[in-house]
Motif scaffolding. Sequence first.
Motif, short mmCIF file in Angstrom:
data_model
loop_
_atom_site.label_atom_id
_atom_site.label_comp_id
_atom_site.label_asym_id
_atom_site.label_seq_id
_atom_site.Cartn_x
_atom_site.Cartn_y
_atom_site.Cartn_z
N PHE A 1 0.81 -1.21 0.00
CA PHE A 1 0.00 0.00 0.00
C PHE A 1 0.84 1.27 0.00
CE2 PHE A 1 -2.69 -3.36 1.58
CZ PHE A 1 -3.91 -3.11 0.97
N SER A 2 2.17 1.10 -0.11
CA SER A 2 3.03 2.28 -0.24
C SER A 2 2.88 2.84 -1.64
CB SER A 2 4.49 1.91 0.04
OG SER A 2 4.97 1.01 -0.94
N VAL A 3 3.35 4.07 -1.82
CA VAL A 3 3.30 4.70 -3.15
C VAL A 3 4.71 5.10 -3.53
CG1 VAL A 3 2.35 6.58 -4.53
CG2 VAL A 3 0.97 5.56 -2.72
N PRO A 4 5.30 4.43 -4.56
CA PRO A 4 4.73 3.29 -5.30
C PRO A 4 4.78 2.00 -4.46
CG PRO A 4 6.98 3.64 -5.99
CD PRO A 4 6.66 4.77 -5.03
N THR A 5 4.10 0.97 -4.96
CA THR A 5 4.14 -0.33 -4.30
C THR A 5 5.59 -0.80 -4.21
OG1 THR A 5 1.97 -0.88 -5.16
CG2 THR A 5 3.34 -2.71 -4.40
N LEU A 6 5.95 -1.33 -3.06
CA LEU A 6 7.34 -1.69 -2.80
C LEU A 6 7.73 -3.00 -3.48
CD1 LEU A 6 9.91 -1.00 -1.18
CD2 LEU A 6 8.94 -2.35 0.71
N SER A 7 8.84 -2.97 -4.23
CA SER A 7 9.43 -4.21 -4.74
C SER A 7 10.13 -4.90 -3.58
CB SER A 7 10.45 -3.91 -5.84
OG SER A 7 9.82 -3.30 -6.95
N THR A 8 9.96 -6.21 -3.46
CA THR A 8 10.48 -6.88 -2.26
C THR A 8 10.70 -8.36 -2.50
OG1 THR A 8 10.05 -7.22 0.11
CG2 THR A 8 8.16 -7.35 -1.36
N ILE A 9 11.52 -8.96 -1.65
CA ILE A 9 11.66 -10.41 -1.59
C ILE A 9 10.54 -10.95 -0.71
CG2 ILE A 9 13.06 -12.25 -0.56
CD1 ILE A 9 14.14 -11.48 -3.22
N ALA A 10 9.89 -12.02 -1.15
CA ALA A 10 8.72 -12.55 -0.43
C ALA A 10 9.01 -13.93 0.14
CB ALA A 10 7.52 -12.60 -1.37
N PRO A 11 9.58 -14.02 1.34
CA PRO A 11 9.71 -15.34 1.97
C PRO A 11 8.31 -15.88 2.27
CG PRO A 11 10.25 -13.60 3.53
CD PRO A 11 10.07 -12.94 2.21
N ASP A 12 8.17 -17.19 2.17
CA ASP A 12 6.86 -17.81 2.38
C ASP A 12 6.60 -17.95 3.88
OD1 ASP A 12 4.58 -19.35 2.42
OD2 ASP A 12 5.19 -20.63 0.75
N LYS A 13 6.04 -16.91 4.47
CA LYS A 13 5.83 -16.91 5.93
C LYS A 13 4.87 -18.01 6.38
CE LYS A 13 4.91 -12.40 5.76
NZ LYS A 13 5.51 -11.89 4.52
N GLU A 14 3.86 -18.27 5.58
CA GLU A 14 2.91 -19.32 5.95
C GLU A 14 3.60 -20.69 5.97
OE1 GLU A 14 -1.43 -21.22 4.68
OE2 GLU A 14 -0.50 -19.68 3.43
N ARG A 15 4.45 -20.95 4.98
CA ARG A 15 5.16 -22.23 4.95
C ARG A 15 6.15 -22.33 6.11
NH1 ARG A 15 6.43 -26.74 2.51
NH2 ARG A 15 8.60 -27.37 2.18
N ILE A 16 6.85 -21.24 6.40
CA ILE A 16 7.78 -21.25 7.53
C ILE A 16 7.03 -21.60 8.82
CG2 ILE A 16 9.22 -19.75 8.99
CD1 ILE A 16 9.94 -18.22 6.39
N ALA A 17 5.86 -20.99 9.00
CA ALA A 17 5.07 -21.25 10.20
C ALA A 17 4.61 -22.70 10.25
CB ALA A 17 3.86 -20.31 10.24
N ARG A 18 4.10 -23.21 9.14
CA ARG A 18 3.58 -24.58 9.13
C ARG A 18 4.69 -25.60 9.34
NH1 ARG A 18 -1.45 -25.54 8.28
NH2 ARG A 18 -2.83 -23.86 7.59
N LEU A 19 5.84 -25.38 8.71
CA LEU A 19 6.97 -26.29 8.92
C LEU A 19 7.39 -26.29 10.38
CD1 LEU A 19 9.25 -25.66 5.80
CD2 LEU A 19 8.08 -27.79 6.40
#
Length: 320
Positions: free
Chosen positions: A282-300
């Motif tokens: 929701f930043s302006v502009p939308t932030l480019s970023t690395i997306a670690p899979d937080k849901e998978r980290i949590a489930r593992l």
Amino acid sequence: MRHRLKDVAERAGVSVKTVSNVVNGYVHVRPDTRARVEEAIAELNYRPNLSARNLRKGRTGVIALAVPELDIPYFAELARHVVTAAAELGWTVLIDQTGGGREQERVAAAGIGDHLIDGLIFSPLALTAEDLVGLDGTPMVLLGERVDHGPADHVMIDNVAAAREITAHLIGLGRRRIAAIGSQRTPEGASARLRLAGYTAALSEAGMAYDERLVAPAPAWHRADGATAMRALLASGVRPDAVFCFNDTLALGALRALHEAGLRVPEDVAVAGFDDIEDGRFSVPTLSTIAPDKERIARLSVELLANRLDGDRTAPPREL
């Protein structure tokens, strides 16, 4: 009115033992019998007494998640996924904020309190592998980069590869003065060192020289630290045309500083972060970023903890 196992048995016309077998997932129950029991459970809105079940197993039904800071959105979002995964196993999650302090981390690693929790998912900053050896035996899953090849199961991401990828992305956009915000020289800065290594590797692979003037430290990874570091870079006279921030909150602070300086993003300075927090969308502009899979980290993490609680607690630690 809360219905009991006996009420379900009477409604289904079976024994209490049969209802217990269905509730606990016992496979050797005839399909038609299972169907009658499940129908009775639904009609009575029966809910198993998890407290009694846990007591029979010698457990509390409570695990803990200990993280450095809940003000860092990455940890808050990770906590949400841990709570969701744990709830599927009937567990309650106690969330502890350690502040990255040694004493509070010791308390967390020792199991929070006597018989309070069954297990711990732990992201340490101050403690080392040696500190974790010889504790009271509370099953533990480690997160993060501070402890490598430690005495417990460990879930981590490849920080070097991820940082190299996002830096290479900026290079691919034609940027040649790429700054890095977030370096730390303290023992607690393991993630920072790995992300700096990935940044440096990408520059080297592209035949670009490492310029320490473009690397800005950040004592903490908050928005204010990102803004301060960005202002220092702009004031240094070595103006970057891109900046890789070691987490998204640093990047949000950098965006603010660039806006205040009258610079356009990405036209004048491209900005990239790390963590893929919701705020960045929701930043302006939308932030480019690395997306670690937080849901998978949590489930593992929850799965590894469940395996320890229900299986061999003496098996060698696993690294995922």
